[in-house]
Enzyme design. Structure first.
Site, PDB file in Angstrom:
ATOM      1  N   LYS A  51       0.980  -1.408   0.075  1.00 19.88           N
ATOM      2  CA  LYS A  51      -0.020   0.103   0.054  1.00 19.88           C
ATOM      3  C   LYS A  51       0.934   1.203   0.090  1.00 19.88           C
ATOM      4  CE  LYS A  51      -0.756   1.892   3.345  1.00 19.88           C
ATOM      5  NZ  LYS A  51      -1.672   1.772   4.581  1.00 19.88           N
ATOM      6  N   TYR A 180     -10.027   3.352   6.948  1.00 17.94           N
ATOM      7  CA  TYR A 180      -8.747   3.439   6.742  1.00 17.94           C
ATOM      8  C   TYR A 180      -8.522   2.985   5.264  1.00 17.94           C
ATOM      9  CZ  TYR A 180      -6.418   3.613  11.249  1.00 17.94           C
ATOM     10  OH  TYR A 180      -5.857   3.935  12.427  1.00 17.94           O
ATOM     11  N   HIS A 438      12.318  25.928  12.763  1.00 22.45           N
ATOM     12  CA  HIS A 438      11.787  26.932  11.590  1.00 22.45           C
ATOM     13  C   HIS A 438      12.711  26.953  10.567  1.00 22.45           C
ATOM     14  CE1 HIS A 438       9.535  30.579  10.353  1.00 22.45           C
ATOM     15  NE2 HIS A 438      10.703  31.080  10.242  1.00 22.45           N
TER      16      HIS A 438
END
Ligand code: NDP
Length: 461
Positions: A51, A180, A438
């Site tokens: 998957k 899911y 950041h």
């Protein structure tokens, strides 16, 4: 002991069974494992691993589009499904071989056969009729797709098992289900270029997830062109000249090339001889076990999806390991099923751990909610409308973070780490005291200051 051929017989070589076999063997146990299909089980053979490969493939389409915003001019791109499937199959073969080698390295004897319990200590291998006497038996047979009521034309419908082996990419596909698998496959097919309709019987997809997460993902899926039809079920599927005519409960119909149901999975409990030996089932249809994964029969244990506790690979692995520690390692080990982080590999991805807003309010009463929705820097430059969503659910009486919910790129990666903080009992003040990295999207998790909502405060004061 001479009485027994092996100390441990494991039925099912999936994630839980393989881990249990390996660890038990490392404690000196003589171990045999039976597998009727392929070593590796659902996760490796027809679940998480293949998957995720399809998920990676499906994301390139948008990446190519986004690249234009960053100055790239690409020649016309095209996608070849057979190449993807062949490469995926090669990787699965490699992993199956690796799992087999690991078992062999740990002296675990592998029987490529279905195994059936004849009595509490005897397992019969159906391929050759051999009977194996085992001191302890572990059942780790996993689950199987359930297709729901027997509607007309259900024989035309595929499950996720077959979706991994389609000869070609369907131009139009209808997926039924809102969990899911339905959500992940809807996003995979849409990303690869299929026209996707997702049909779900309830009000909104992903029941059990936080309501804001459900709403946000639905909006993002719709932005990507996935048609989401709620409060409907598929009532029949008819083969027509060019595809299938799918009739819904409101009598409307949709013509597609493939129909896939992802309507849940059922524990593999039938035909194993469980009734014969007295192994009891739970109300949810799985094998009933105690905190040490012991069944109603003293020397028989069960781990993973067949117990229908939390049906996730890492949980099965942990249960298998804990079983081996308990029975063969002399260390009574129970698995803690609280605060299990999980990801849905939709597009965008979901990562969650802990309680939803509704669950927290119900359980704790005094609850503060912090949330944010923003367009990440990457998306702003790419000129794509995708937004990221984040939410922290906080216990208003002691500041403990009870839940974290993320929808956005790399949410699965982020939630793994947030999961550690939450497992350690981190407070909102701990999040606030953590310096931001950041510029990232994840920094929003430590910079949310304004409460979006407060529950139960007046009553508590
Ligand atoms: P889920 O239980 O998650 O979802 C099943 C869906 O099918 C639900 O939306 C359910 O509706 C619907 N449904 C059930 N029966 C019917 C019916 N008769 N008619 C119409 N709709 C129906 O199961 P999945 O198959 O998606 O996944 C199985 C398990 O595998 C999951 O629970 C998960 O633990 C695991 N998994 C984990 C993944 C991950 O970690 N990323 C990926 C894939 C699977 P309703 O909500 O109304 O009950």
């Amino acid at each position: 002991m001479a009485d027994f051929d092996v100390d441990l017989f494991v039925v099912g070589a999936g994630s839980g069974g393989v881990r249990a076999a390996r660890i038990a063997s490392s404690y000196g146990a003589r171990v045999m494992i039976a597998e009727e299909y392929r070593v590796g089980g659902t996760c490796v053979i027809r679940g998480c691993v293949p998957k995720k490969i399809l998920v990676y493939a499906s994301r390139y389409g948008h990446d190519f589009e986004d690249a234009a915003g960053y100055g790239w001019t690409l020649p016309d791109v095209s996608f070849d499904w057979p190449t993807l499937i062949a490469n995926k199959d090669r990787e699965i073969d490699r992993l199956e071989a690796a799992y087999t080698t690991t078992l062999e390295r740990f002296n675990v004897k592998i029987a490529k056969s279905r195994a059936v319990l004849e009595d509490t200590h005897t397992v019969r291998l159906l391929t050759n009729g051999e009977r194996v006497r085992a001191k302890t038996i572990l059942i780790s047979t996993g689950g199987t797709p359930q297709m729901g009521a027997k509607i007309a034309g259900v024989e035309h419908v595929i499950s996720s098992n077959e979706a991994f082996h389609l000869k070609e990419l369907p131009k139009r596909i209808l997926v039924q289900g809102g969990g899911y698998i339905a959500v992940e496959f809807a996003c995979i097919f849409a990303g690869l270029g299929s026209q996707v309709s997702l049909v779900y019987r309830g009000e909104n997809i992903l029941r059990g997830f936080d309501d804001d997460v459900r709403e946000h993902l639905r909006g993002e899926m719709e932005k990507r062109g996935i048609q989401i039809i709620t409060k409907q079920t598929v009532s029949s599927v008819e083969k027509v000249e060019h595809g299938y005519d799918v009739c819904l409960s409101d009598q409307t119909s949709i013509i597609v090339d493939k129909v896939m149901f992802a309507t849940g999975r059922h524990p593999n409990v039938t035909g194993l001889g469980l009734e014969t030996v007295g192994v009891k089932l739970s109300e949810t249809g799985g094998i009933a076990v105690n905190e040490y994964s012991k069944t109603s029969v003293d020397n028989i244990y069960a781990v993973g999806d067949v117990t229908n506790r939390i049906n996730l690979t890492p949980v099965a692995v942990r249960e298998g390991h804990a079983f081996a520690d308990t029975v063969f390692g002399g260390k009574m080990t129970a698995v803690d099923h609280a605060n299990v982080p999980t990801a849905v590999f939709s597009e965008p991805e979901i990562g969650v751990v802990g309680l939803t807003e509704a669950q927290a309010v119900k359980q704790f009463g005094v609850v503060d909610i912090y949330k944010t929705s923003f367009r990440s820097m990457k998306m702003a430059v790419a000129a794509r409308a995708t937004r990221t969503f984040m939410k922290l659910v906080v216990d208003g009486t002691n500041d403990r973070v009870l839940g974290c919910h993320i929808v956005g790129a790399d949410a699965g990666e982020m939630i793994q780490l947030v999961g550690i903080a939450i497992k350690m009992g981190a407070t909102k003040a701990d999040f606030d005291a953590t310096m931001a990295v950041h510029p990232t999207a994840a920094e929003e998790l430590v910079t949310m200051r304004e409460k979006a909502m407060s529950y139960g405060r007046a009553a508590a004061e």
